[in-house]
Design an enzyme around this catalytic site. Sequence first.
Site, PDB file in Angstrom:
ATOM      1  CG  ASN B 402      -1.983   1.030   1.190  1.00 50.10           C
ATOM      2  OD1 ASN B 402      -1.858   1.859   0.231  1.00 50.10           O
ATOM      3  ND2 ASN B 402      -2.878   1.036   1.905  1.00 50.10           N
ATOM      4  CG  ASP B 403       1.204   3.430   3.692  1.00 55.12           C
ATOM      5  OD1 ASP B 403       0.423   3.935   3.213  1.00 55.12           O
ATOM      6  OD2 ASP B 403       1.407   2.998   4.754  1.00 55.12           O
ATOM      7  CB  VAL B 404       6.038   0.916  -0.801  1.00 53.58           C
ATOM      8  CG1 VAL B 404       6.580   0.615   0.777  1.00 53.58           C
ATOM      9  CG2 VAL B 404       5.212  -0.607  -1.094  1.00 53.58           C
TER      10      VAL B 404
END
Lengths: 107, 477
Positions: B402-404
């Site tokens: 997700n965040d990456v």
Amino acid sequence: MNTIVVSITLFILALMIGIEVIGKVPATLHTPMMSGGNSIHGIVLVGVIIVAAHAETPLALVLVGLAALLGTINVVGGYVVTEKMLEMFKPKKAVSEKSDADAEAEK
Amino acid sequence: MTAFEIVQWFVYLLASMLFVRGLHDMNAPKTAVKGNHVSIVGMVIAVIMAFVGFFYDSESGSFGQDINWTALVVVLVCVVVGAFLGARLALRTKSTDYPQLVSLFNTVGGGAAALVALNDIMGASDSEVSLVLLITAGLGVIIGSVTFSGSLVAAGKLQRILSGKPAKIPFKTFLTIVNILAIIASFVMLCVQPGCRTMWALVALALSFVYGLLFVFPIGGADMPVVISVLNACTGTAVAMSGLALDNVALIVAGALVGASGMTLSVLMAKAMNRKLSAVLLGGFGGDNEAAAAGDGPEGTMKETTADDVAVQLKYAQRVIFVPGFGLAQAQAQRDLADLGKLLEDKGVEVQYAIHPVAGRMPGHMNVLLAEANVPYEELVDRDDINPQFPQADVALVVGANDVTNPAARKPGTPVSGMPILDVDKAKRVVVIKRGRGTGYAGIQNELYFMDNTQMLFGDAKKELEEITAALKELGD
């Protein structure tokens, strides 16, 4: 010369070696690396055995026994888990044979 | 020094050299296994030497006198039980749970270091007690105790026994400062009042234990790898301190090696997340940013797709890049992803795996999982090398990351701003397999999910990958 001066020298030089040796490890191997370092500090077990020689009172014996238990878990567990991680990096054929064998053993 | 002591010194030196050599060999995948074996040999040599030393009486300079048989039996029994427990734990734990296992082994190592130092303080007779011993062993007690409680909390957070969210402790800064001052005070008292050394050492032990809790509880689950690495370094330092107190070359060198390795690794890990190590250690990732982030999420709708549709897209693609994340590890779907990759390759599709340095829970964790699933080493590509290739990829398949992958990182003013990301959004088409609509560790929505060329496949990674593979097989050649 005072022994502590020599010991501190050893300590600092070993720190330098640590930075040099470790700074070059590729990211891929960071987890096994960390685990490998983790098992090496299990060397504390040697310290446990050394202090055990002078453990006379029941309290000291309990402390030494507990330290020996924890230290050995650190050493043995650390090396086994590092070995398991690194097994995955062996040539592909060897790994698949191994995992087949594991699968059969599980059955 | 007697002849035996000289031999002993050099044997410990040999063990230390093997540790250095072993660590060095872990540099490259080819020699890593050998490196671990070299390190094991060093450890076995050092432990055998320690047991031989048990029979040596330094006062009379001879063997076999005044042997403390009780202690020997206690130690041997505990070593056997500990070896059994350690091996059992390591062999029974799934590879996805290795991070918390490493943290647990670090916990017991820190505990052992603290106990050795404590014993050294308590066991020394009044005539033997020196300031040097009190300082070094005192530091060993303090650092060892901090790692013990800190690593235990870290393992608990990763195992989800404890909440992964950063805990909000009221008056945290105030308590931390008081706690640190109290530890320093007890340490100073230990040094100036050797008569009460046992009491002051125990006070320092207890206060440091509390500090470990205060230190790790406020740090979020996403930062645990960095924390474990720092604590690993602390254990090494504690062991080195015990080594200074005992004047043992093996403990000093091995401890310092691990201390330096842990710190180097921590800095690298923090850098990969574009965070300062100090910011991580002060805690509260997401805590301060959550409120700010909630308001300005990306607008639009997510497009949902089906496994069958994804299978068709993959079949007719020329180049596919897999982007595995923690969700893959959590669903234990690494083998399913590898199977899908292999199937695609058989159909002539070029497959690569984009590995973000902090994907999973530790640097390199994703590589370990995928290597275990027999993905060829060459197909695992680092962030810097894979990013220029996304524009040429027909499909980027994001599995539980997700965040990456959040393009918001390129813009200022978001919690992930400046974080190095994978340029997944530049691929011609993006398919995201995701468990639910929730946010990642950073607590913000991912802009990637709302883009025109992105399709979402909601569900368990393992189940969805199996379905895609099945659908792909049905399509035939």
